[in-house]
Design an enzyme around this catalytic site. Structure first.
Site, short mmCIF file in Angstrom:
data_model
loop_
_atom_site.label_atom_id
_atom_site.label_comp_id
_atom_site.label_asym_id
_atom_site.label_seq_id
_atom_site.Cartn_x
_atom_site.Cartn_y
_atom_site.Cartn_z
N MET A 1 39.69 36.96 40.89
CA MET A 1 38.29 37.00 41.22
C MET A 1 37.76 38.37 40.85
O MET A 1 38.06 39.34 41.49
CB MET A 1 38.12 36.71 42.71
N CYS A 2 37.05 38.43 39.78
CA CYS A 2 36.21 39.59 39.49
C CYS A 2 36.83 40.60 38.51
O CYS A 2 38.04 40.69 38.36
CB CYS A 2 35.81 40.34 40.74
N THR A 3 35.93 41.37 37.93
CA THR A 3 36.27 42.49 37.07
C THR A 3 35.32 43.62 37.40
O THR A 3 34.13 43.40 37.60
CB THR A 3 36.11 42.12 35.58
N ASN A 19 31.83 41.81 37.85
CA ASN A 19 31.63 40.37 37.96
C ASN A 19 32.13 39.90 39.32
O ASN A 19 33.17 40.37 39.79
CB ASN A 19 32.42 39.60 36.89
#
Length: 345
Positions: A1-3, A19
């Site tokens: 989940m996510c960057t 993100n």
């Protein structure tokens, strides 16, 4: 989940982008939180504080800060890390619930160095909280960055805190834990290895692409170009709409993105399901101690065609104070003393 990606040399400015990847709508809203608000740890109330800095935060279900920046240009970002293990709560040590973990740092610090010193000096613990509506228990790690370009990644592995602190730590994604991510990056062409730049949505591949592209950004001629450049990097690391992998909420689509200018204090929010980009200029926001907590209801204001767009600094409204989920809340839900909050369908 996510960057999450930091660009510390954007022609005199520090730009950070992230993100948010998740398998369902998080009911995210933006909140303006002023100085002077009294808060506690959400665990047993042993740790209390008054906010030294005002902040703009993005929330999940209006119960947890998952991203944000304060008026000193200090920012933080919550991401998923499946390997997170926080250990059994020791009442003799200071602790923070997951819901207020990020907010503690936004309230109290102007620099990453000071935040890291506090973590290491106090051996602070993090206490997990189950989502009261679904029972899902997040496993998260935290990135911190500031207007000097400094950066830190905070992880809890086997009950112990691991702090990775350096301006060189510009990129963060998810699994594996951060030290292993750095080792894997050395296998990629341009970072010491001979493997070509990977293209999948795996966290390790997103890490490599973000690290590759952020160091190749051209010098921007304006704040607009700097923000657009960072959006181009995090969009490259975004995940398309997809069915989530079974049992892996981190292997999910990108639902929103944020880019923040930590030098000139602009916070830009883009939903991947709604048409308009909005931003907050912190210089236009009243963070005075006697000012109210206010929110911007993104669900209603962005969802309509032709809805809110551009500078929304003056559109925040009073809807009561932001209440962070606590262990006391969960005990109340479990005993039937209160109804668990509804979730977006």
């Amino acid at each position: 989940m996510c960057t999450r990606v930091v660009w510390p040399d954007a022609d005199g400015a520090v730009i950070v982008g992230r993100n948010m990847d998740y398998h369902r709508d998080l009911g995210t809203n933006l909140w303006k939180l002023p100085r002077g608000v009294q808060r506690d740890d959400g665990v047993d109330g042993a740790l209390t504080w008054r906010a030294r800095y005002g902040s703009i935060v993005a929330t999940a279900f209006d119960m947890i800060s998952v991203d944000g920046v304060n008026e000193a240009g200090f920012a933080g970002h919550v991401l998923w890390l499946a390997e997170s293990s926080y250990g059994e709560h020791d009442p003799a040590r200071p602790a923070l619930s997951q819901a207020v973990w990020l907010q503690y740092f936004l309230d109290n610090f102007a620099t990453v160095a000071d935040a890291v010193q506090w973590i290491e000096s106090n051996r602070v613990q993090v206490v997990q909280l189950a989502d009261p509506a679904t029972g899902e228990v997040p496993t998260i790690h935290l990135a911190l960055d500031d207007a000097s370009g400094d950066s830190a990644i905070i992880e809890y592995i086997d009950g112990e805190v691991e702090v990775h602190h350096s301006p060189e730590y510009r990129v963060m994604t998810n699994s594996p834990k951060y030290g292993e991510q750095l080792a894997l990056l050395t296998q990629i062409d341009g970072f010491g290895g001979d493997r070509p730049l990977p293209g999948t949505t795996l966290a390790t591949d997103r890490f490599a692409r973000a690290a590759h592209y952020v160091r190749r950004l051209p010098r921007p001629a304006s704040q607009l170009e700097a923000i657009a450049s960072m959006f181009s990097v995090i969009r490259n690391a975004a995940q398309p709409f997809r069915l989530p992998d079974e049992g892996r909420p981190d292997a999910s689509q990108t639902i929103w993105q944020v880019v923040a200018d930590l030098t000139r204090l602009r916070y830009v929010f883009e939903s991947t399901t709604r048409p308009n980009i909005v931003w907050v200029d912190l210089a236009d926001v009243d963070f005075a101690e006697d000012s109210p907590q206010q929110s911007l209801d993104l669900g209603s204001r962005l969802a309509v065609e032709g809805g809110l767009a551009g500078n929304v600094s003056g559109y925040f409204e009073e809807r009561g104070d932001l209440h962070f989920l606590s262990l006391t809340d969960l005990r109340g839900y479990a005993s039937g003393g209160a109804a668990a909050p509804a979730r977006p369908s």
